[in-house]
Scaffold this motif. Structure first.
Motif, PDB file in Angstrom:
ATOM      1  N   HIS A 154      50.763  47.097  33.153  1.00 24.66           N
ATOM      2  CA  HIS A 154      51.098  48.391  32.557  1.00 24.66           C
ATOM      3  C   HIS A 154      52.590  48.545  32.257  1.00 24.66           C
ATOM      4  O   HIS A 154      52.973  49.019  31.193  1.00 24.66           O
ATOM      5  N   THR A 155      53.449  48.136  33.192  1.00 23.76           N
ATOM      6  CA  THR A 155      54.899  48.285  32.972  1.00 23.76           C
ATOM      7  C   THR A 155      55.586  46.927  32.869  1.00 23.76           C
ATOM      8  O   THR A 155      56.725  46.758  33.288  1.00 23.76           O
ATOM      9  N   VAL A 156      54.897  45.964  32.277  1.00 29.10           N
ATOM     10  CA  VAL A 156      55.428  44.604  32.231  1.00 29.10           C
ATOM     11  C   VAL A 156      56.645  44.465  31.317  1.00 29.10           C
ATOM     12  O   VAL A 156      57.328  43.447  31.342  1.00 29.10           O
ATOM     13  N   LEU A 157      56.928  45.498  30.515  1.00 25.34           N
ATOM     14  CA  LEU A 157      58.155  45.467  29.712  1.00 25.34           C
ATOM     15  C   LEU A 157      59.245  46.373  30.281  1.00 25.34           C
ATOM     16  O   LEU A 157      60.309  46.505  29.681  1.00 25.34           O
ATOM     17  N   LEU A 189      42.662  50.536  28.411  1.00 26.12           N
ATOM     18  CA  LEU A 189      43.660  50.142  27.425  1.00 26.12           C
ATOM     19  C   LEU A 189      44.731  51.211  27.508  1.00 26.12           C
ATOM     20  O   LEU A 189      44.558  52.296  26.995  1.00 26.12           O
ATOM     21  N   SER A 190      45.845  50.948  28.185  1.00 27.38           N
ATOM     22  CA  SER A 190      46.817  51.993  28.453  1.00 27.38           C
ATOM     23  C   SER A 190      48.118  51.736  27.727  1.00 27.38           C
ATOM     24  O   SER A 190      48.664  50.653  27.798  1.00 27.38           O
ATOM     25  N   SER A 191      48.618  52.741  27.016  1.00 28.28           N
ATOM     26  CA  SER A 191      49.858  52.610  26.286  1.00 28.28           C
ATOM     27  C   SER A 191      51.026  52.882  27.202  1.00 28.28           C
ATOM     28  O   SER A 191      50.991  53.799  27.967  1.00 28.28           O
ATOM     29  N   SER A 192      52.060  52.083  27.105  1.00 32.84           N
ATOM     30  CA  SER A 192      53.183  52.238  27.993  1.00 32.84           C
ATOM     31  C   SER A 192      54.320  53.007  27.379  1.00 32.84           C
ATOM     32  O   SER A 192      55.110  53.584  28.101  1.00 32.84           O
ATOM     33  N   ILE A 193      54.491  52.986  26.070  1.00 31.25           N
ATOM     34  CA  ILE A 193      55.691  53.651  25.568  1.00 31.25           C
ATOM     35  C   ILE A 193      55.710  53.848  24.088  1.00 31.25           C
ATOM     36  O   ILE A 193      55.066  53.145  23.358  1.00 31.25           O
ATOM     37  N   SER A 194      56.444  54.784  23.701  1.00 31.65           N
ATOM     38  CA  SER A 194      57.211  54.842  22.485  1.00 31.65           C
ATOM     39  C   SER A 194      56.421  54.890  21.205  1.00 31.65           C
ATOM     40  O   SER A 194      55.288  54.522  21.132  1.00 31.65           O
ATOM     41  N   LYS A 195      57.036  55.370  20.197  1.00 29.26           N
ATOM     42  CA  LYS A 195      56.415  55.614  18.908  1.00 29.26           C
ATOM     43  C   LYS A 195      56.522  54.417  17.979  1.00 29.26           C
ATOM     44  O   LYS A 195      57.506  53.756  17.928  1.00 29.26           O
ATOM     45  N   ASP A 196      55.448  54.184  17.261  1.00 32.80           N
ATOM     46  CA  ASP A 196      55.452  53.336  16.079  1.00 32.80           C
ATOM     47  C   ASP A 196      54.509  54.044  15.133  1.00 32.80           C
ATOM     48  O   ASP A 196      53.807  54.954  15.522  1.00 32.80           O
ATOM     49  N   ASN A 197      54.450  53.640  13.888  1.00 37.82           N
ATOM     50  CA  ASN A 197      53.470  54.283  13.016  1.00 37.82           C
ATOM     51  C   ASN A 197      52.166  53.502  13.103  1.00 37.82           C
ATOM     52  O   ASN A 197      51.656  52.975  12.151  1.00 37.82           O
ATOM     53  N   TRP A 198      51.637  53.455  14.340  1.00 29.52           N
ATOM     54  CA  TRP A 198      50.355  52.814  14.616  1.00 29.52           C
ATOM     55  C   TRP A 198      49.353  53.906  14.934  1.00 29.52           C
ATOM     56  O   TRP A 198      49.691  54.935  15.476  1.00 29.52           O
ATOM     57  N   GLU A 199      48.108  53.638  14.653  1.00 27.45           N
ATOM     58  CA  GLU A 199      47.114  54.658  14.847  1.00 27.45           C
ATOM     59  C   GLU A 199      45.835  54.066  15.411  1.00 27.45           C
ATOM     60  O   GLU A 199      45.361  53.072  14.952  1.00 27.45           O
ATOM     61  N   GLY A 200      45.302  54.684  16.453  1.00 31.35           N
ATOM     62  CA  GLY A 200      44.052  54.225  17.014  1.00 31.35           C
ATOM     63  C   GLY A 200      43.699  55.061  18.217  1.00 31.35           C
ATOM     64  O   GLY A 200      44.525  55.791  18.727  1.00 31.35           O
ATOM     65  N   ARG A 201      42.497  54.926  18.693  1.00 29.69           N
ATOM     66  CA  ARG A 201      42.062  55.744  19.817  1.00 29.69           C
ATOM     67  C   ARG A 201      41.257  54.867  20.765  1.00 29.69           C
ATOM     68  O   ARG A 201      40.325  54.215  20.355  1.00 29.69           O
ATOM     69  N   PHE A 202      41.627  54.931  22.028  1.00 25.25           N
ATOM     70  CA  PHE A 202      40.927  54.152  23.031  1.00 25.25           C
ATOM     71  C   PHE A 202      40.793  54.970  24.298  1.00 25.25           C
ATOM     72  O   PHE A 202      41.700  55.661  24.703  1.00 25.25           O
ATOM     73  N   SER A 254      53.751  49.225  23.886  1.00 28.92           N
ATOM     74  CA  SER A 254      53.192  48.200  24.764  1.00 28.92           C
ATOM     75  C   SER A 254      51.804  48.639  25.196  1.00 28.92           C
ATOM     76  O   SER A 254      51.643  49.715  25.780  1.00 28.92           O
ATOM     77  N   LEU A 255      50.807  47.831  24.900  1.00 29.20           N
ATOM     78  CA  LEU A 255      49.415  48.140  25.228  1.00 29.20           C
ATOM     79  C   LEU A 255      48.919  47.132  26.254  1.00 29.20           C
ATOM     80  O   LEU A 255      48.952  45.925  26.013  1.00 29.20           O
ATOM     81  N   SER A 256      48.459  47.634  27.393  1.00 29.59           N
ATOM     82  CA  SER A 256      48.104  46.742  28.499  1.00 29.59           C
ATOM     83  C   SER A 256      46.622  46.826  28.837  1.00 29.59           C
ATOM     84  O   SER A 256      45.959  47.834  28.569  1.00 29.59           O
ATOM     85  N   ALA A 257      46.111  45.779  29.457  1.00 24.03           N
ATOM     86  CA  ALA A 257      44.704  45.729  29.833  1.00 24.03           C
ATOM     87  C   ALA A 257      44.404  46.574  31.049  1.00 24.03           C
ATOM     88  O   ALA A 257      43.263  46.990  31.253  1.00 24.03           O
TER      89      ALA A 257
END
Length: 302
Positions: A154-157, A189-202, A254-257
């Motif tokens: 999750h916080t590997v970065l 599927l957990s997001s760790s940070i920050s904005k990009d212009n990416w889009e999706g739902r999990f 950052s998207l982690s398993a």
């Protein structure tokens, strides 16, 4: 016309894809090499990446020995990719293999443990080093998306304000068949940070809510999250957000398993992995979008 705004330069998309199938003392991951090739094909066929801009690293006869995923080779390839990245570029970093936790010796982790990924020789690359090489040197304006199909990720970065930037703030529709993905609390599927212009739902079957943003959609109905000002410590979940015009760092997602204290799980009987779900889900989204556009065009022309 003299008043025209200059067009924004078109950036380059690059990817570094790493698979570690076997590590002494750890269970083999027979899906790793298959998944890294599938990821390459997905980026080329669905995301517009050029094959010459994608590097695959794995311990296999099909790649050069200089691309075997040793610690030195991995850090070298990360450095080369980041060095080539301009403010207009997008880079995709993918690691499938073993994640681990080790004792933190520099008092920077609340749980006293550093997260790490393993190389094929069994050496570890800890989160501090990954951030130092993969995140910190990126120019302002560049965009990094990192996907970690491994344990304790999750916080590997070591990204700042990962609690504020958890991207879990809004509920999403649960997707069926995901409970097999993580050994402890179902697939996450957990997001760790920050904005990009990416889009999706999990989200997982146990209602863990997470999301991240994928290109080619305005994402108007999604909650965009950017790195906040870093003068507040510790993170409060309500840290003030930095205005886009004041941002001085690259955009990083950052998207982690799984979470740092969890184990990711591959189903070697069915071939189900976080990577497979990621590719299948986004591939289907892409095809649905194409079908919708075609339908609109047909109706317009008729």
């Amino acid at each position: 016309m003299s008043g025209d705004v200059p067009a924004k330069p078109r950036g380059i998309q690059r990817a570094l894809l790493i698979a570690v199938e076997k590590v002494s003392g750890f269970p083999d991951l027979p899906q790793a090499h298959t998944d890294v090739v599938k990821m390459r094909d997905f980026l080329v066929n669905f995301r517009g990446y050029h094959p010459e801009n994608i590097i695959i690293m794995m311990h296999h006869k099909s790649v050069l020995s200089t691309l075997y995923p040793s610690k030195a080779n991995m850090l070298r390839e990360i450095d080369l990719m980041v060095k080539r990245t301009s403010q207009y570029d997008r880079i995709f970093f993918y690691y499938t293999g073993h994640g681990d936790q080790v004792t933190c010796r520099h008092n920077s982790e609340p749980d006293k443990k550093d997260e790490a990924i393993l190389t094929y020789t069994g050496k570890r690359i800890i989160d501090n080093i990954l951030k130092e090489h993969l995140v910190d040197p990126l120019p302002q304006g560049a965009k990094l998306f990192a996907l970690w199909d491994c344990c304790h990720s999750h916080t590997v970065l070591d990204l700042e304000h990962f609690n504020c930037n958890g991207l879990w703030r809004r509920p999403f529709k649960a997707l069926s068949g995901l409970a097999r993905k993580t050994m402890s609390l179902g697939k996450r599927l957990s997001s760790s940070i920050s904005k990009d212009n990416w889009e999706g739902r999990f989200s997982s079957k146990d209602d863990f809510q997470s999301k991240y943003v994928l290109p080619e959609n305005d994402g108007a109905d999604l909650c965009r999250v950017t790195s906040p000002d870093s003068y507040l410590s510790p993170c409060t979940f309500f840290c003030p957000m930095t205005l886009p015009e004041n941002q001085v760092k690259a955009s990083v997602v950052s998207l982690s398993a799984c979470k740092d204290n969890e184990l990711a799980y591959d189903d070697n009987v069915t071939g189900e992995t976080v990577t497979k779900f990621f590719i299948d889900y986004l591939g289907e989204m892409h095809m649905q979008r194409k079908r919708t556009i075609k339908l609109i065009l047909v109706r317009t022309e008729s």
